[in-house]
Design an enzyme around this catalytic site. Structure first.
Site, PDB file in Angstrom:
ATOM      1  CB  CYS A  75      21.084  49.064  55.750  1.00  0.00           C
ATOM      2  SG  CYS A  75      19.499  47.764  55.988  1.00  0.00           S
ATOM      3  CG  ASP A  76      24.882  54.280  55.805  1.00  0.00           C
ATOM      4  OD1 ASP A  76      24.068  54.678  54.657  1.00  0.00           O
ATOM      5  OD2 ASP A  76      26.087  54.484  55.863  1.00  0.00           O
ATOM      6  CD  GLN A  77      29.349  47.992  54.201  1.00  0.00           C
ATOM      7  OE1 GLN A  77      29.502  48.145  52.755  1.00  0.00           O
ATOM      8  NE2 GLN A  77      29.376  46.763  54.633  1.00  0.00           N
TER       9      GLN A  77
END
Length: 199
Positions: A75-77
């Site tokens: 995941c990344d944001q």
């Protein structure tokens, strides 16, 4: 034999979301030079959303290559405010600067998620939310930083919507889980298709 599920992230909130949804998984963080990837992609003109997916994939693949057969979640944001990308603040001064830069303005949060198996990306999803930060006084920012403490350093933009950070906003458009950094509902759909969860 059940398929092993691994979260390639050290994020406490992502782990809490997965546990809350009833998933059985292990955690294995992936050492990835995120800053180098962000700089290179921004120089190439990539969007914040595309960058979130690339970073999520890099994390998932790094762990997946070492864990044959497992489903690895990366995941990344990314936070984009009028073309300026924000990262997690390194300390209180950076957190204050983030809040000062965001107050009274709209920004977007792009949350990318990638699932890999045997060193290959097999699924991905990108979800974007738009947030409006209300005008914040200097006194409020200082009081907020005092009350929130070091928790603000774990969140891009120096806020945590699930806690005191709710006071920062005048309007939010988008999925709650996206803002927390894990588009949970699409992931659960995918895991049902994989037989990890009952349909």
């Amino acid at each position: 034999m059940a398929t092993a599920l691994i979260l390639a992230s050290g994020s406490l909130i992502r782990a809490q979301l997965l546990r809350g949804a009833g998933l059985d998984f292990s955690i294995e963080t992936a050492p990835v030079d995120e800053a180098e990837i962000r700089i290179a992609l921004q120089a190439e003109g990539a969007s914040a959303g595309d960058t979130a997916i690339v970073l999520a994939e890099a994390k998932a693949l790094r762990v997946s290559r070492k864990r044959p057969g497992a489903l690895v979640i990366g995941c990344d944001q990314m936070l984009d405010c009028n073309g300026v990308w924000f990262e997690k603040p390194g300390d209180r001064d950076h957190a204050r600067a983030h809040l000062q830069a965001l107050r009274g303005r709209d920004h977007t949060l792009s949350s990318g998620i990638v699932v890999a198996r045997d060193g290959q990306r097999i699924w991905h999803h990108l979800s974007t939310a738009r947030l409006s930060v209300r005008p914040l006084s200097e006194a409020f920012i200082e009081a907020y930083l005092d009350a929130a403490g070091e928790a603000v350093l774990n969140s891009v933009g120096a806020y945590q919507l699930e806690g005191l950070g709710a006071q920062l906003f005048s309007r939010i458009e988008g999925d709650y889980f996206t803002i927390l950094g894990l588009p949970l509902l699409p992931l659960l759909d995918f895991l049902r298709l994989q037989g990890v969860l009952k349909r």
